[in-house]
Write an enzyme that holds these catalytic residues in place. Structure first.
Site, short mmCIF file in Angstrom:
data_model
loop_
_atom_site.label_atom_id
_atom_site.label_comp_id
_atom_site.label_asym_id
_atom_site.label_seq_id
_atom_site.Cartn_x
_atom_site.Cartn_y
_atom_site.Cartn_z
N TYR A 228 0.75 -1.29 -0.10
CA TYR A 228 0.08 0.11 0.05
C TYR A 228 0.90 1.21 -0.08
CZ TYR A 228 1.10 -0.67 4.71
OH TYR A 228 1.70 -0.87 6.19
N GLY A 229 2.08 1.16 -0.14
CA GLY A 229 3.09 2.26 -0.02
C GLY A 229 4.13 2.34 -0.99
N THR A 230 5.25 2.38 -0.74
CA THR A 230 6.32 2.58 -1.80
C THR A 230 6.64 1.44 -2.84
OG1 THR A 230 7.99 1.77 -0.22
CG2 THR A 230 7.58 4.20 -0.47
N LEU A 231 5.92 0.25 -2.44
CA LEU A 231 5.93 -0.95 -3.31
C LEU A 231 4.93 -1.01 -4.16
CD1 LEU A 231 6.79 -3.28 -0.48
CD2 LEU A 231 8.09 -2.81 -2.37
N GLU B 28 10.68 -3.91 5.20
CA GLU B 28 9.94 -3.39 6.22
C GLU B 28 10.52 -3.47 7.63
OE1 GLU B 28 8.03 -1.80 4.71
OE2 GLU B 28 7.20 -2.74 3.01
#
Length: 165
Positions: A19-22, A89
């Site tokens: 849900y972010g930088t990936l 992470e």
């Protein structure tokens, strides 16, 4: 709410919810996922809130919905991908005091599930790995963090500027 029962870890290769930088188009997608996935589709993490972080977001259990992507590892690279994502992470193991995130199992829904649209015909929830903020981070976010309205994270960078790691 489904969580990983430590007494009976999941069997098989679970997909990953990011849900972010990936996310596709974000900086870590190409670095960590290019060539390592066989499928990517829009999805939603129900019963969660999204908080703004220092260049990346944190999801925690809550009363909202977090929008992201469900990823399936390409054949033969699951263990490699799991290790890469755990390192990224800062996940050292279940409940480790230095974890930035905890890797947990949650039910992931198609994008329209739980709303009037109800997703595409034939789509259903799936169990997937999700990296949620670790306990200490969650406490800090609940007392002084900024919730991202709508549960959608986008990199906060100027157009054409450098990408956040």
């Amino acid at each position: 709410m489904s969580t990983l029962d430590p007494a009976s870890p999941p069997t098989g290769e679970l997909p990953f919810f990011v849900y972010g930088t990936l996310l596709p188009g974000e900086p870590n997608h190409d670095l960590f996922l290019r060539g390592r996935t066989s499928g990517e589709r829009a999805a939603v993490l129900p019963r969660a809130l999204l908080y703004d972080g220092p260049g990346y977001p944190y999801a925690i259990d809550g009363h909202g919905r977090v929008h992201g992507t469900l990823l399936t590892a390409a054949p033969g690279v699951y263990e490699e991908l799991l290790g890469l994502l755990d390192d990224l992470e800062e996940y050292l193991g279940p409940g480790h005091p230095r974890n930035l995130y905890e890797r947990v199992v949650r039910e992931i829904e198609p994008p329209g599930e739980g709303q009037a649209g109800k997703g595409q015909p034939g789509e259903r929830t799936v169990r997937a790995w999700v990296y949620l903020a670790a306990a200490a981070v969650t406490r800090s976010l609940r007392t002084g963090g900024s919730v991202i309205d709508g549960g959608r994270w986008v990199t906060r960078r100027p157009p054409g500027g450098p990408r956040t790691p």
